[in-house]
Design a protein around this motif. Structure first.
Motif, PDB file in Angstrom:
ATOM      1  N   PRO A  37       0.309  39.920  17.424  1.00 57.60           N
ATOM      2  CA  PRO A  37      -0.103  39.224  18.651  1.00 57.60           C
ATOM      3  C   PRO A  37      -1.525  39.616  19.035  1.00 57.60           C
ATOM      4  O   PRO A  37      -1.959  40.750  18.809  1.00 57.60           O
ATOM      5  CB  PRO A  37       0.897  39.706  19.694  1.00 57.60           C
ATOM      6  CG  PRO A  37       2.031  40.284  18.915  1.00 57.60           C
ATOM      7  CD  PRO A  37       1.446  40.814  17.656  1.00 57.60           C
ATOM      8  N   GLN A  38      -2.235  38.713  19.661  1.00 57.89           N
ATOM      9  CA  GLN A  38      -3.599  38.971  20.103  1.00 57.89           C
ATOM     10  C   GLN A  38      -3.639  39.054  21.630  1.00 57.89           C
ATOM     11  O   GLN A  38      -2.941  38.305  22.326  1.00 57.89           O
ATOM     12  CB  GLN A  38      -4.528  37.867  19.612  1.00 57.89           C
ATOM     13  CG  GLN A  38      -4.580  37.739  18.095  1.00 57.89           C
ATOM     14  CD  GLN A  38      -5.070  39.021  17.437  1.00 57.89           C
ATOM     15  OE1 GLN A  38      -6.227  39.389  17.565  1.00 57.89           O
ATOM     16  NE2 GLN A  38      -4.176  39.695  16.735  1.00 57.89           N
ATOM     17  N   THR A  39      -4.445  39.949  22.112  1.00 57.28           N
ATOM     18  CA  THR A  39      -4.518  40.160  23.551  1.00 57.28           C
ATOM     19  C   THR A  39      -4.870  38.887  24.300  1.00 57.28           C
ATOM     20  O   THR A  39      -4.330  38.610  25.370  1.00 57.28           O
ATOM     21  CB  THR A  39      -5.554  41.257  23.867  1.00 57.28           C
ATOM     22  OG1 THR A  39      -5.145  42.460  23.240  1.00 57.28           O
ATOM     23  CG2 THR A  39      -5.677  41.477  25.362  1.00 57.28           C
ATOM     24  N   ILE A  40      -5.769  38.091  23.731  1.00 53.81           N
ATOM     25  CA  ILE A  40      -6.184  36.868  24.419  1.00 53.81           C
ATOM     26  C   ILE A  40      -5.000  35.929  24.638  1.00 53.81           C
ATOM     27  O   ILE A  40      -4.942  35.182  25.612  1.00 53.81           O
ATOM     28  CB  ILE A  40      -7.315  36.169  23.628  1.00 53.81           C
ATOM     29  CG1 ILE A  40      -7.982  35.111  24.502  1.00 53.81           C
ATOM     30  CG2 ILE A  40      -6.794  35.586  22.328  1.00 53.81           C
ATOM     31  CD1 ILE A  40      -9.259  34.575  23.905  1.00 53.81           C
ATOM     32  N   ASP A  41      -3.997  36.005  23.740  1.00 55.20           N
ATOM     33  CA  ASP A  41      -2.807  35.182  23.911  1.00 55.20           C
ATOM     34  C   ASP A  41      -1.876  35.763  24.972  1.00 55.20           C
ATOM     35  O   ASP A  41      -1.148  35.020  25.635  1.00 55.20           O
ATOM     36  CB  ASP A  41      -2.053  35.050  22.590  1.00 55.20           C
ATOM     37  CG  ASP A  41      -2.836  34.240  21.558  1.00 55.20           C
ATOM     38  OD1 ASP A  41      -3.745  33.487  21.967  1.00 55.20           O
ATOM     39  OD2 ASP A  41      -2.545  34.381  20.348  1.00 55.20           O
ATOM     40  N   THR A  42      -1.869  37.090  25.134  1.00 54.63           N
ATOM     41  CA  THR A  42      -0.961  37.700  26.111  1.00 54.63           C
ATOM     42  C   THR A  42      -1.388  37.427  27.544  1.00 54.63           C
ATOM     43  O   THR A  42      -0.582  37.546  28.461  1.00 54.63           O
ATOM     44  CB  THR A  42      -0.860  39.220  25.900  1.00 54.63           C
ATOM     45  OG1 THR A  42      -2.089  39.858  26.285  1.00 54.63           O
ATOM     46  CG2 THR A  42      -0.518  39.556  24.456  1.00 54.63           C
ATOM     47  N   ILE A  43      -2.662  37.074  27.772  1.00 60.11           N
ATOM     48  CA  ILE A  43      -3.117  36.831  29.137  1.00 60.11           C
ATOM     49  C   ILE A  43      -3.362  35.349  29.419  1.00 60.11           C
ATOM     50  O   ILE A  43      -3.789  34.990  30.506  1.00 60.11           O
ATOM     51  CB  ILE A  43      -4.407  37.625  29.431  1.00 60.11           C
ATOM     52  CG1 ILE A  43      -5.600  37.064  28.658  1.00 60.11           C
ATOM     53  CG2 ILE A  43      -4.213  39.107  29.133  1.00 60.11           C
ATOM     54  CD1 ILE A  43      -6.922  37.658  29.073  1.00 60.11           C
ATOM     55  N   ASN A  44      -3.081  34.496  28.436  1.00 62.84           N
ATOM     56  CA  ASN A  44      -3.351  33.066  28.585  1.00 62.84           C
ATOM     57  C   ASN A  44      -2.056  32.271  28.375  1.00 62.84           C
ATOM     58  O   ASN A  44      -1.565  32.164  27.250  1.00 62.84           O
ATOM     59  CB  ASN A  44      -4.413  32.631  27.575  1.00 62.84           C
ATOM     60  CG  ASN A  44      -4.831  31.184  27.769  1.00 62.84           C
ATOM     61  OD1 ASN A  44      -4.319  30.482  28.659  1.00 62.84           O
ATOM     62  ND2 ASN A  44      -5.748  30.725  26.939  1.00 62.84           N
ATOM     63  N   PRO A  45      -1.494  31.706  29.446  1.00 64.65           N
ATOM     64  CA  PRO A  45      -0.221  30.985  29.291  1.00 64.65           C
ATOM     65  C   PRO A  45      -0.339  29.697  28.491  1.00 64.65           C
ATOM     66  O   PRO A  45       0.665  29.144  28.061  1.00 64.65           O
ATOM     67  CB  PRO A  45       0.184  30.689  30.741  1.00 64.65           C
ATOM     68  CG  PRO A  45      -1.096  30.704  31.502  1.00 64.65           C
ATOM     69  CD  PRO A  45      -1.964  31.727  30.835  1.00 64.65           C
ATOM     70  N   THR A  46      -1.565  29.231  28.265  1.00 61.34           N
ATOM     71  CA  THR A  46      -1.756  27.989  27.502  1.00 61.34           C
ATOM     72  C   THR A  46      -2.321  28.266  26.122  1.00 61.34           C
ATOM     73  O   THR A  46      -2.888  27.370  25.494  1.00 61.34           O
ATOM     74  CB  THR A  46      -2.693  27.041  28.268  1.00 61.34           C
ATOM     75  OG1 THR A  46      -3.976  27.670  28.409  1.00 61.34           O
ATOM     76  CG2 THR A  46      -2.132  26.716  29.642  1.00 61.34           C
ATOM     77  N   ALA A  47      -2.173  29.476  25.628  1.00 60.03           N
ATOM     78  CA  ALA A  47      -2.724  29.845  24.323  1.00 60.03           C
ATOM     79  C   ALA A  47      -1.885  29.237  23.212  1.00 60.03           C
ATOM     80  O   ALA A  47      -0.861  28.592  23.434  1.00 60.03           O
ATOM     81  CB  ALA A  47      -2.778  31.358  24.187  1.00 60.03           C
ATOM     82  N   ALA A  48      -2.326  29.473  21.955  1.00 59.93           N
ATOM     83  CA  ALA A  48      -1.649  28.903  20.798  1.00 59.93           C
ATOM     84  C   ALA A  48      -0.206  29.395  20.689  1.00 59.93           C
ATOM     85  O   ALA A  48       0.657  28.691  20.165  1.00 59.93           O
ATOM     86  CB  ALA A  48      -2.430  29.244  19.536  1.00 59.93           C
ATOM     87  N   HIS A  49       0.039  30.609  21.183  1.00 62.88           N
ATOM     88  CA  HIS A  49       1.395  31.160  21.130  1.00 62.88           C
ATOM     89  C   HIS A  49       1.827  31.508  22.558  1.00 62.88           C
ATOM     90  O   HIS A  49       1.701  32.658  22.997  1.00 62.88           O
ATOM     91  CB  HIS A  49       1.440  32.406  20.237  1.00 62.88           C
ATOM     92  CG  HIS A  49       1.334  32.101  18.782  1.00 62.88           C
ATOM     93  ND1 HIS A  49       2.398  31.641  18.024  1.00 62.88           N
ATOM     94  CD2 HIS A  49       0.278  32.178  17.936  1.00 62.88           C
ATOM     95  CE1 HIS A  49       2.005  31.453  16.785  1.00 62.88           C
ATOM     96  NE2 HIS A  49       0.727  31.772  16.699  1.00 62.88           N
ATOM     97  N   PRO A  50       2.329  30.547  23.312  1.00 68.45           N
ATOM     98  CA  PRO A  50       2.742  30.815  24.694  1.00 68.45           C
ATOM     99  C   PRO A  50       3.827  31.872  24.789  1.00 68.45           C
ATOM    100  O   PRO A  50       3.994  32.503  25.831  1.00 68.45           O
ATOM    101  CB  PRO A  50       3.227  29.452  25.190  1.00 68.45           C
ATOM    102  CG  PRO A  50       3.505  28.657  23.967  1.00 68.45           C
ATOM    103  CD  PRO A  50       2.557  29.136  22.926  1.00 68.45           C
ATOM    104  N   GLU A  51       4.572  32.084  23.702  1.00 73.71           N
ATOM    105  CA  GLU A  51       5.622  33.104  23.737  1.00 73.71           C
ATOM    106  C   GLU A  51       5.044  34.518  23.848  1.00 73.71           C
ATOM    107  O   GLU A  51       5.753  35.470  24.192  1.00 73.71           O
ATOM    108  CB  GLU A  51       6.512  33.005  22.489  1.00 73.71           C
ATOM    109  CG  GLU A  51       5.846  33.370  21.168  1.00 73.71           C
ATOM    110  CD  GLU A  51       5.138  32.184  20.512  1.00 73.71           C
ATOM    111  OE1 GLU A  51       4.845  32.290  19.306  1.00 73.71           O
ATOM    112  OE2 GLU A  51       4.882  31.162  21.195  1.00 73.71           O
ATOM    113  N   ASP A  52       3.744  34.665  23.536  1.00 76.71           N
ATOM    114  CA  ASP A  52       3.105  35.976  23.656  1.00 76.71           C
ATOM    115  C   ASP A  52       2.640  36.271  25.075  1.00 76.71           C
ATOM    116  O   ASP A  52       2.275  37.411  25.384  1.00 76.71           O
ATOM    117  CB  ASP A  52       1.888  36.065  22.718  1.00 76.71           C
ATOM    118  CG  ASP A  52       2.286  36.085  21.254  1.00 76.71           C
ATOM    119  OD1 ASP A  52       3.455  36.389  20.970  1.00 76.71           O
ATOM    120  OD2 ASP A  52       1.434  35.780  20.401  1.00 76.71           O
TER     121      ASP A  52
END
Length: 745
Positions: A37-52
């Motif tokens: 997992p990437q940090t940018i995905d953990t703080i962005n609900p609309t990222a490529a992996h919303p499950e993160d």
């Protein structure tokens, strides 16, 4: 992953992967892999992996220095409270950290043993290495070393050794002595540390590092900031007791490792025959050494090879106890090893009621330092230089650590230079008052101005001084009528900064932001966040009938409550103290004057000066009887396990060595760090933990759940914070996967 694809995991489940995903394959188990997992995905609900996406991750990583705005990443990284260039990712992403609060390094000469390294052959010196207090219930923070950027990182206690040495005649030429670093810091060593407990989910929370809204983590914060908690202190083989007309050193433990306290559960397990013999003689301690001849012995504090005594009409007395365990000496406690013409280990005062060393650690502020260009500079010059210009990049030691501070009933505060006892020069040990008599009459500090007594003129503020505690750059002195807070930032020019009336106060204990005072009414609490503006907390009190003294260890205050025994008070929330229990051992504790707490191996002990009954030892926790013994602050279950009948009334017990204290309340480093440039927080850095806007704003508290809505993203490009954390969290994810089957103790 270069293109969108599907891939099966080791269980045959098909996983959808997207272009840009990072996948790591296990080097241990064939066919096992995971997406990082990437940090940018953990703080962005609309990222490529919303499950993160994680609300708490976003809350922690985007919180700004105002302690209210969060949700997006500002263009200016300096607005972020937890920016990557200022703190390591594992400062938060660690589950638990081990600390070894002290080890015994004991050398025995003339004992044939095989060498333990690759050289082969035998040695005639045998050294045992016995770790004593090994715990995982703590968390501490400091600045990492220079080579890793001086960022905020976890800190652990390590290599904090006490040394003993027995010669070929089986004489202990020194016993359980502290070490001192080349720069003058205490050898109770700390170092910044990468814990092997990296986690993606079992992380630290907001209240692990900041004051909680519930205000129930005052002791925890003292631990985090390395100010110590008086819980893991080391008492050692000898307990020093002020017994009114004598100073007595009482043997309280077995000599062999593990050094079990007589009568304890460890004693029963490790030394069953000795334990039974001890029980059969009524749990009475027998071996002791004493020094008589003083008018009175009112208080004692051991530090290194010396015991400092407040001796009433005898003034300040310093005793050499270096040979306390040396059978070749007939007199093991001496005023001086030479005649009075070679040393002068006393200072006359009218009536010395108390003496305080600013630390129980052996700190030597008089050491000269070497600079990066090879010069040796004096302590004064070293204090003016940036740490980077000093060879070891260590902070200066505050000059207040060169002195002892004596409270005198009639004269007030007397300052005595004790640094000469640590410098290795036997020719300059002539103790004397250090305050300028031209400015301070008789070299004592006792300024005019108090409150009116019966309409008469106000007495000097420090008249009636009966106790003294040092915390940071302030001395807290109780008198017959008030608590007087004195700044000793310039120790030879003290000044009163706060005066708070109390009803015959007797003692005070300081823990982080609060002071705990006992007076004729019982326990009262003051806020000392800013000592010059200290104030009494209304309603924060516990009525007690005969309170003499107080000792605070983590979330419990132990009050010597005279005829009532020991009052144990829960101070987890200092503004809401409550009486947890009163212990008097079935009426046997009925004249308590002072309590000190220390830890031996895995058990906690209380050492009580019980007046006419002598010294009492209480076992407060034990792994054999308490499943909760290993917690941060287990509820004590006191048991009276040993007694020593002193020849006079037992009035005080020396405090044990602070094993978890690396810095004082004012940000002055006192213990050595094991990495170049690593250190505890300075005062300004502590303020950033407590106040908004870089330590310049309001004091704040935190909740572990978001209390406000997140700020909408402004569409700015990811900052260096996210780029750095994205990589960092990727490493953390790898660590977490690698440790996912390992449970924290």
């Amino acid at each position: 992953i270069r293109n969108d694809t599907k891939r099966k995991d080791e269980k045959g489940n098909e996983i959808q992967l997207k272009a840009g995903d990072i996948v790591q394959n296990s080097m241990v188990v064939p066919g096992r892999w995971w997406r990082v997992p990437q940090t940018i995905d953990t703080i962005n609900p609309t990222a490529a992996h919303p499950e993160d996406y994680s609300l708490k991750s976003r809350y922690a990583k985007t919180m700004r220095t105002d302690n209210s705005t969060w949700g997006d990443v500002p263009a200016d990284n300096n607005l972020l409270a937890h920016r990557d260039e200022n703190m390591t990712c594992f400062a938060c992403h660690s589950s638990w950290v081990t600390s070894c609060f002290g080890c015994h390094l004991s050398m025995t000469a003339n004992r044939k043993m095989p060498n333990r390294h690759n050289e082969g052959g035998n040695s005639r010196n045998f050294t045992t290495y016995n770790y004593q207090v090994l715990r995982d219930d703590i968390f501490m923070l400091g600045r990492d070393g220079t080579v890793t950027g001086n960022r905020i990182a976890p800190v652990r206690s390590s290599s904090a050794v006490l040394v003993s040495s027995q010669n070929q005649n089986r004489e202990w030429i020194y016993s359980q002595q502290q070490t001192v670093s080349a720069e003058g810091y205490s050898g109770q060593t700390f170092n910044t540390h990468v814990p092997h407990t990296v986690r993606g989910k079992e992380t630290k929370t907001c209240s692990d590092c900041h004051v909680a809204k519930a205000n129930d983590n005052n002791a925890w914060m003292a631990q985090v900031l390395l100010q110590g908690t008086n819980f893991v202190n080391f008492m050692g083989r000898f307990v020093y007791v002020a017994a009114e007309h004598s100073l007595e050193a009482v043997v309280a433990t077995e000599r062999n490792e593990p050094q079990a306290v007589f009568g304890s559960t460890l004693h029963k397990v490790a030394f069953p025959r000795n334990y039974q013999n001890f029980i059969s003689r009524g749990r009475q301690l027998k071996e002791f050494y004493e020094h008589k001849g003083n008018p009175r012995v009112l208080q004692v504090q051991l530090r290194g090879e010396y015991a400092y005594v407040a001796a009433g009409e005898g003034g300040l007395r310093v005793y050499d106890v270096a040979q306390i365990d040396q059978k070749g000496f007939s007199e093991r406690i001496v005023t001086a090893p030479v005649s009075r013409f070679g040393q002068k280990f006393w200072v006359k005062t009218k009536y010395a009621t108390a003496v305080a060393a600013p630390s129980t650690l052996a700190v030597d502020p008089a050491r000269w330092r070497m600079t990066t260009d090879g010069r040796m500079v004096s302590p004064d010059e070293a204090r003016r230089l940036p740490a980077a210009q000093l060879l070891n990049e260590e902070q200066p030691i505050h000059p207040l650590y060169a002195y002892l501070y004596v409270a005198d009933k009639y004269e007030g505060l007397i300052v005595v230079n004790a640094a000469t006892l640590l410098d290795g020069d036997p020719l300059n040990n002539y103790l004397k008052r250090q305050l300028d008599p031209a400015k301070y009459p008789n070299g004592a500090f006792n300024p005019d101005g108090g409150f009116l007594v019966g309409g008469g003129p106000p007495p000097p503020r420090l008249t009636g001084a009966n106790n003294i505690t040092i915390a940071g750059t302030h001395a807290y002195i109780t008198t017959d009528h008030a608590l007087v807070i004195v700044s000793i930032d310039d120790p030879l020019n003290p000044k009163v900064v706060r005066y708070i009336p109390f009803k015959h106060p007797r003692a005070i204990a300081i823990q982080f932001r609060y002071g705990f005072v006992v007076d004729a009414d019982g326990l009262k609490v003051i806020d000392v966040t800013e000592p010059a503006r200290a104030r009494v907390i209304e309603g924060a009190r516990v009525p007690l009938s005969d309170a003499h003294d107080i000792y605070v260890a983590r979330t419990y205050a132990y009050v010597a409550n005279g005829k009532e025994g020991v009052a144990i008070i829960d101070v987890k929330n200092p503004e809401q103290p409550r009486l947890d229990q009163t212990y008097n051992a079935g009426g046997k504790l009925n004249d308590t004057h002072q309590v000190k707490v220390a830890m031996t191996n895995a058990s906690l002990f209380g050492y009580v000066a019980d007046g006419r009954n002598g010294l009492r030892i209480l076992q407060l926790t034990s792994p054999e009887t308490m499943p909760t013994y290993a917690g941060f602050s287990p509820r004590p279950q006191p048991q009276l396990i040993a007694t020593f009948k002193t020849k006079g009334e037992a009035l005080a017990v020396s405090k044990g060595l602070d094993r978890d204290r690396a810095v004082d309340e004012s940000g002055n480093q006192i213990a050595v760090f094991g990495r170049r440039g690593a250190r505890p927080f300075t005062s300004a850095e502590m303020q950033r933990v407590l106040r908004t806007n870089g330590g310049q704003g309001e004091y704040f508290s935190v909740s572990d759940e978001p209390a406000t809505e997140p700020r909408a993203a402004q569409g700015s490009a990811p900052s260096r914070l996210l780029l750095g954390l994205a990589f960092g969290f990727g490493i953390l994810a790898v660590g977490y996967r690698g440790f996912r089957r390992t449970k924290a103790p």
